[in-house]
Design an enzyme around this catalytic site. Structure first.
Site, PDB file in Angstrom:
ATOM      1  N   CYS A  38      19.983 -60.168 -62.081  1.00  0.00           N
ATOM      2  CA  CYS A  38      20.344 -59.063 -62.881  1.00  0.00           C
ATOM      3  C   CYS A  38      19.315 -58.600 -63.932  1.00  0.00           C
ATOM      4  O   CYS A  38      18.524 -58.003 -63.345  1.00  0.00           O
ATOM      5  CB  CYS A  38      21.888 -59.566 -63.297  1.00  0.00           C
ATOM      6  SG  CYS A  38      22.859 -58.125 -63.966  1.00  0.00           S
ATOM      7  N   HIS A  68      25.064 -61.725 -59.143  1.00  0.00           N
ATOM      8  CA  HIS A  68      24.997 -62.896 -59.685  1.00  0.00           C
ATOM      9  C   HIS A  68      25.593 -63.936 -58.791  1.00  0.00           C
ATOM     10  O   HIS A  68      26.757 -63.881 -58.356  1.00  0.00           O
ATOM     11  CB  HIS A  68      26.054 -62.881 -60.789  1.00  0.00           C
ATOM     12  CG  HIS A  68      25.711 -62.260 -61.946  1.00  0.00           C
ATOM     13  ND1 HIS A  68      24.875 -62.827 -63.007  1.00  0.00           N
ATOM     14  CD2 HIS A  68      25.825 -60.845 -62.390  1.00  0.00           C
ATOM     15  CE1 HIS A  68      24.760 -61.774 -64.010  1.00  0.00           C
ATOM     16  NE2 HIS A  68      25.157 -60.805 -63.520  1.00  0.00           N
ATOM     17  N   GLU A 116      25.603 -67.073 -59.192  1.00  0.00           N
ATOM     18  CA  GLU A 116      26.245 -68.269 -59.595  1.00  0.00           C
ATOM     19  C   GLU A 116      27.815 -68.023 -59.890  1.00  0.00           C
ATOM     20  O   GLU A 116      28.350 -69.268 -60.131  1.00  0.00           O
ATOM     21  CB  GLU A 116      25.748 -68.601 -61.113  1.00  0.00           C
ATOM     22  CG  GLU A 116      25.921 -67.253 -62.220  1.00  0.00           C
ATOM     23  CD  GLU A 116      25.122 -66.250 -62.104  1.00  0.00           C
ATOM     24  OE1 GLU A 116      25.024 -65.474 -63.242  1.00  0.00           O
ATOM     25  OE2 GLU A 116      24.331 -66.107 -61.139  1.00  0.00           O
TER      26      GLU A 116
END
Length: 509
Positions: free
Chosen positions: A79, A167, A169
């Site tokens: 990002c 993202h 994660e």
């Protein structure tokens, strides 16, 4: 030193999630602020740049010098990290015509790229950005797009440098762990050897080197962190570990006796100290939550210091500090505002003149539990819900009296026992009951009552940073409510807290 991945934090709410996902791959990693990080050693296998609440076009946006990292180590920008890499290399980053927050789907995936290899078109990812990379620098190559943005991911030709605007994660990125595995294992070449067994072996050796022939005193709380820390220390130095378990009179019903028995079964060298009356006396007529915390913290330190001085030749203070505490203390955002002054057994004062021993300071809570399981610790300890350091004092709204504590202990006992009896305890991350400073009208038999109201709280979470209320069966809640009202004298109303964090907190005070 263990091989590791270095994560540079630009202040993203998801930075800790990056670390947890990397560690799920049995790879050690460390988070450091973008403006205060150690120079990567030879054992550094790769670097990840986190997201950020900033825009790369803000006047004071974070812009670190990573000239010694880029090209020398595999590098992944996530990002904001991807956007700052692109902008500083000559690309154009601007406000997006179609801001993306939430779910999106990847398209035009270049399967020849090592980063996105094995990820299919349409894979769901999680976006959270208002800027987008409009044009890539000349030596940057697009490797995927999404619904609304062309440059969802890129790689740099001639370098092991990559950037993605989503993202991986976050749980909602369905192939996020796959992408991180591609980077951490295939691109960085990590061996995936960082396991609980490996951690125990390495930590015991480090503790033996640090402590030598010295003695350690450790304050046990009954919780997971201090208990696992104690067992690790015991494995390293045996009877030279001296544990102290203080009963502040604010524990759950029978918890003092039960926890002491469990510790003795683990062959820990532990002394129980019942200081209930001392805490009650010091807390008399104090209603302010912060004042209660400070009193409890101060009295605990006084009791702990007195007991520590009864042990001859102690040089070390053991603590169950875990990695989120370490990250918070060196946050990219600076020291956090004091929301609460005393949560768990924390830093003791300088006058104790003891060297700190913190065997768990590299671990997240879920990793602590896995280490405890590897140490063959009882599930009753490892599965115990988090419990605040000030105990029931912050679940009794208003002043503290022994009578109020006893009432709440009875309520809490029925609540927790009910969760266990119905097989719901392990589905809940944390549960507790709150004695409200409210009396309500009720009817029992032919008599009108005016008695206390209590609230029940149960949440699901992974780390306590966010939490949702548990959608427990109505029949179960009705049963527990009925038991509490019938069995606990002075209570005639039970409510269930259905607020999430944020905007509420898990505890009421």
């Amino acid at each position: 030193m263990e091989e590791y991945i270095l994560i540079l934090d630009f202040g993203s709410q998801f930075t800790q999630l990056i670390a947890r996902r990397v560690r799920e791959l049995n790879v050690y990693c460390e988070i450091h602020p973008y403006n205060d990080y150690p120079e990567p050693s030879d054992n550094c296998k790769g670097v990840i740049l986190s997201g950020s609440p900033f825009s790369v076009n803000d006047p004071d946006h974070p812009n670190p010098d990573i000239s010694k990292i880029r090209g020398a180590f595999p590098l992944l920008g996530i990002c904001y990290g991807a956007q700052i890499l692109a902008k500083t290399s000559g690309g154009e980053v601007a406000r997006s015509a179609h801001r993306e927050y939430g779910r999106a789907n990847l398209s035009d995936i270049d399967s020849s790229s090592a980063l996105v290899h094995g990820i299919d078109s349409g894979s769901q990812v999680w976006m959270s950005h208002g800027d987008t990379i409009l044009t890539l620098p000349s030596n940057f190559k697009n490797i995927c797009s999404s619904n609304n943005i062309e440059n969802a991911g890129y790689e740099v030709e001639g370098e092991q440098t990559y950037g993605i605007q989503f993202h991986p994660e976050v749980y909602h990125s369905t192939d996020g762990l796959h992408l991180l595995r591609n980077f951490v294992v295939n691109i960085c070449g990590c061996s995936q050897s960082w396991t609980p067994a490996h951690f125990i072996e390495e930590t015991v050796e480090q503790l033996q080197q640090q402590i030598g022939d010295g003695k350690v005193v450790l304050g046990l709380s009954g919780g997971v962190d201090s208990s696992v820390a104690a067992v690790l220390l015991q494995r390293a130095i045996g009877e030279r570990l001296h544990c102290i378990f203080v009963n502040n009179g604010l524990l759950r019903k029978h918890e003092y006796e039960q926890v002491l028995d469990q510790y003795k079964e683990l062959n820990l060298n532990v002394k129980g100290v019942d200081s209930s009356e001392r805490f009650y006396s010091e807390l008399k007529d104090i209603s302010d939550p912060e004042a209660k915390r400070k009193v409890i913290g101060r009295v605990f330190i006084e009791v702990f210091d007195e007991e520590s001085h009864r042990i001859q030749g102690v040089d070390f203070l053991g603590q169950g500090t875990i990695y989120p505490d370490v990250i918070e203390s060196k946050s990219v955002k600076g020291p956090s505002a004091t929301i609460k002054s005393h949560h768990n057994v924390g830093g003791l004062p300088d006058f104790m003149k003891l060297e700190l021993v913190e065997p768990l300071k590299a671990l997240f809570k879920d990793e602590v539990r896995r280490v405890g399981a590897e140490l063959h610790m009882p599930p009753e300890i490892l599965g115990r819900h988090p419990f605040p350091g000030p105990g029931l004092a912050i679940r009794i709204l208003g002043d503290i009296t022994p009578e109020k504590v006893q009432t709440l202990q009875e309520v809490d006992h029925i609540w927790i026992k009910g969760l266990k009896d119905e097989g719901l305890y392990d589905e809940v991350w944390q549960a507790g009951s709150i004695l409200l400073p409210v009396q309500s009208v009720g009817v029992m038999g032919d008599e009108r009552t005016y008695e206390n109201a209590v609230a029940l709280r149960a949440v699901t979470s992974t780390d306590g940073m966010t939490a949702d209320w548990c959608h427990l069966p109505y029949e179960f809640l009705a049963k527990v409510s009925n038991q509490i009202i019938n069995q606990v004298k002075g209570v005639n109303r039970v409510v269930y807290d259905i607020s999430s964090k944020p905007p509420a907190t898990i505890e009421w005070e």
